[in-house]
Design a protein around this motif. Structure first.
Motif, PDB file in Angstrom:
ATOM      1  N   GLY A   1       0.891  -1.127  -0.075  1.00 57.95           N
ATOM      2  CA  GLY A   1       0.325   0.012  -0.150  1.00 57.95           C
ATOM      3  C   GLY A   1       1.040   1.279  -0.199  1.00 57.95           C
ATOM      4  O   GLY A   1       0.689   2.465  -0.563  1.00 57.95           O
ATOM      5  N   ILE A   2       1.687   1.365   0.790  1.00 61.37           N
ATOM      6  CA  ILE A   2       2.423   2.180   0.783  1.00 61.37           C
ATOM      7  C   ILE A   2       3.504   2.494  -0.601  1.00 61.37           C
ATOM      8  O   ILE A   2       3.468   3.330  -1.185  1.00 61.37           O
ATOM      9  CB  ILE A   2       3.840   2.009   1.771  1.00 61.37           C
ATOM     10  CG1 ILE A   2       3.303   2.067   3.434  1.00 61.37           C
ATOM     11  CG2 ILE A   2       4.811   3.087   1.549  1.00 61.37           C
ATOM     12  CD1 ILE A   2       4.336   1.599   4.539  1.00 61.37           C
ATOM     13  N   MET A   3       4.392   1.668  -1.486  1.00 64.04           N
ATOM     14  CA  MET A   3       4.697   1.713  -2.595  1.00 64.04           C
ATOM     15  C   MET A   3       3.827   1.931  -3.824  1.00 64.04           C
ATOM     16  O   MET A   3       4.155   3.403  -4.389  1.00 64.04           O
ATOM     17  CB  MET A   3       5.008  -0.009  -2.918  1.00 64.04           C
ATOM     18  CG  MET A   3       6.108  -0.159  -2.058  1.00 64.04           C
ATOM     19  SD  MET A   3       7.947   1.102  -2.283  1.00 64.04           S
ATOM     20  CE  MET A   3       9.218  -0.334  -2.119  1.00 64.04           C
ATOM     21  N   VAL A   4       2.646   1.779  -3.526  1.00 61.84           N
ATOM     22  CA  VAL A   4       1.012   1.598  -4.726  1.00 61.84           C
ATOM     23  C   VAL A   4       1.042   3.406  -4.570  1.00 61.84           C
ATOM     24  O   VAL A   4       0.972   4.003  -4.932  1.00 61.84           O
ATOM     25  CB  VAL A   4       0.537   1.091  -4.234  1.00 61.84           C
ATOM     26  CG1 VAL A   4      -1.044   2.012  -5.666  1.00 61.84           C
ATOM     27  CG2 VAL A   4       0.057  -0.303  -5.317  1.00 61.84           C
ATOM     28  N   SER A   5       0.849   3.957  -2.979  1.00 63.36           N
ATOM     29  CA  SER A   5       0.312   5.527  -3.097  1.00 63.36           C
ATOM     30  C   SER A   5       1.448   6.686  -3.870  1.00 63.36           C
ATOM     31  O   SER A   5       1.353   7.818  -3.503  1.00 63.36           O
ATOM     32  CB  SER A   5       0.293   5.297  -1.513  1.00 63.36           C
ATOM     33  OG  SER A   5      -0.812   4.808  -0.730  1.00 63.36           O
ATOM     34  N   SER A   6       3.282   5.621  -3.029  1.00 62.17           N
ATOM     35  CA  SER A   6       3.646   6.240  -3.675  1.00 62.17           C
ATOM     36  C   SER A   6       4.095   6.409  -5.699  1.00 62.17           C
ATOM     37  O   SER A   6       5.419   7.382  -5.669  1.00 62.17           O
ATOM     38  CB  SER A   6       5.344   6.423  -3.174  1.00 62.17           C
ATOM     39  OG  SER A   6       6.102   5.174  -3.106  1.00 62.17           O
TER      40      SER A   6
END
Length: 533
Positions: free
Chosen positions: A204-209
């Protein structure tokens, strides 16, 4: 069950810290109250369209109340009219308090000598507990003799932190167990049940970034224009800012305490830049966990809400950032460099073979849920160093272009008319935004030839990426993708060939399917005719 009411206004300083969006402010208090088992009986909240510090009698104003378990707009007019209408609600609330129907009050920037005069007077008579914010107003009602058990200014507070502080203070006064709600209000997850750890989601962190990495790639491409060479310094600056961005996203997702967690993430991210994006993620996760811990402890110790936010946001970010800066940063940076080095060495050993394998596996990876968990993080690690990626290029040619080819074939020569309508938006998104490869799923799953053609086309595209040593990215308009790569002409070829390949295979598969359907229909007709004779 304890019954409570909410009174007050959008205030002066409060207006800039949530009062400008009264529905959201009140919804947050309602959410936390329900989590504690408190029953909200009524609301009298006067919300002006500007800060009360500058509001005039003619300022547009709404009064919010509570009816049939929902927050409703009780009145709309100017501020002078609203204050007059508010006295009617004020009288109702005062009567409810005197009839012992109300056990506690949440007050925000109240007007103890005007719109809230009767309610405050009744609260003083009955000695019911009052919690709230607004330095001047809370000091006034305290001096009048109200049973104020918790008060604070609004500086540094947010809707969520204020709501949790209000409800926590009331619950502690009544000896009621309270587990604050975090995350989406629909999930109603409790921090006390360990759900803070469930919020840690690397994918989730990667996709959001991802938008930040795409912005970096755009700057890299623009800086290649001779007249804009000076933007290379901006590109370097953005690379250094990536850990900060990831730390903020991680802290926000883990703690979900709005601005408090964002501040903690910024502080932690700034101190973790030496650790690369892995260091930023670790720092952000640590900051999010610590924000939750310090926030909960400060509430238990009855710190003023302003101090709670300063301590939990500032201290959490500082501790997490310093740990990464002195201990984890160098290790995280080496880990990231090692992953990138392994990829580079693999590609260097046999670029074409590496491209073929990546192309053949990328569809199974996304279908199996591995793409966002494993491939996307590697793409971002590659982009951290150069602004584009080998696997990012494979993504564009093997997924996006192949999906576009399948959709295009179903637009021009579908098996039935309905499929054309389904394929058209998918193709437009593929080409216009470089994403939505899922649009090809219905055609791939319904025809083995199309599915096999997708794998073959992706393998060919991957081979061309390796052949031309392309580094690029997806998630951008397809016509701009070559200009964000290190090899414009090579990337164009690598994109066009798998698109055409997937298009032709799907076209043939559709024609064969249509032909077989017609033959089946003719056979049934012949059988039916024979029986009739």
């Amino acid at each position: 069950m304890k019954n409570i009411i909410i009174i007050g206004s959008s205030g002066g300083n409060l207006f800039n810290l949530g009062g400008a969006n009264p529905k959201k402010l009140l919804d947050e208090i309602l959410l936390q109250s329900e989590a504690a088992g408190l029953c909200l009986k009524n609301i009298q909240f006067i919300a002006a369209d500007e800060s009360m510090d500058t509001a005039k009698a003619s300022t547009n104003t709404n009064i919010y109340s509570y009816k049939e378990d929902s927050i409703v707009n009780y009145f709309q007019g100017n501020l002078k009219e609203a204050n007059q209408q508010a006295t009617l609600l004020d009288q109702q609330l005062a009567e409810a308090i005197r009839n012992d129907a109300i056990d506690g009050i949440i007050a925000m920037s109240v007007d103890a000598l005007g719109a809230n005069k009767q309610t405050i007077a009744a609260a003083i008579e009955k000695k019911i507990p009052v919690v709230g914010t607004g330095g001047t107003s809370m000091a006034t009602i305290t001096s009048m003799g109200a049973n104020v058990i918790s008060s604070s200014g609004t500086t540094g507070s947010t809707n969520r932190t204020r709501a949790i502080s209000f409800v926590s203070s009331l619950c502690k006064y009544w000896h009621i167990k309270f587990n604050p709600v975090i995350g989406s209000p629909n999930k109603k997850e409790s921090t006390a049940q360990g759900s803070i750890w469930k919020n840690i989601n690397i994918r989730g962190i990667m996709v959001s970034s991802l938008p930040g990495f795409i912005a970096m790639a755009l700057i890299l491409a623009i800086s290649q224009i001779p007249a804009l060479k000076g933007l290379s310094a901006v590109f370097d600056l953005m690379i250094n800012a990536l850990p900060v961005m990831l730390a903020v996203i991680a802290a926000k997702q883990v703690s979900d305490l709005d601005e408090v967690s964002i501040i903690a993430g910024v502080i932690a991210g700034i101190l973790s830049t030496s650790g690369g994006i892995i260091g930023g993620i670790i720092a952000g996760i640590m900051a999010g966990v610590l924000v939750h811990f310090f926030f909960k402890k400060c509430i238990e110790w009855r710190f003023p809400i302003t101090t709670v936010n300063i301590v939990s946001g500032g201290l959490a970010g500082l501790i997490a950032g310093l740990i990464v800066y002195y201990l984890i940063g160098p290790i995280a940076l080496q880990a990231g460099n090692l992953i990138k080095e392994v990829i580079e060495q693999t590609v260097a050993f046999s670029p074409i073979l590496a491209g073929i394998i990546a192309g053949l596996l990328i569809w199974p990876a996304i279908l199996g849920g591995v793409y966002h968990a494993a491939i996307l993080p590697i793409v971002l690690l590659e982009m951290e160093k150069t602004g584009n990626s080998f696997l990012g290029a494979v993504d564009m040619v093997g997924l996006v272009m192949v999906a576009a080819g399948i959709n295009l074939a179903n637009i021009l020569s579908p098996r039935d008319r309905g499929e054309s309508a389904v394929a058209t938006p998918g193709f437009l998104i593929n080409m216009g935004f470089g994403t939505f490869v899922e649009s090809a799923y219905p055609f791939m799953f319904s025809n083995k030839i199309v599915f096999g053609g997708a794998l073959l086309s992706a393998g060919i595209g991957g081979a061309l990426v390796g052949l031309f040593n392309v580094r690029g990215t997806a998630y951008v308009p397809s016509f701009t993708a070559p200009f964000l790569s290190n090899n414009i002409s090579g990337f164009i070829i690598a994109m066009v060939v798998p698109l055409i390949c997937a298009f032709l295979i799907t076209l043939i598969a559709n024609k064969v399917s249509v032909k077989n359907s017609k033959q089946a229909i003719e056979s049934k007709r012949e059988v039916a005719a024979g029986k009739a004779e």
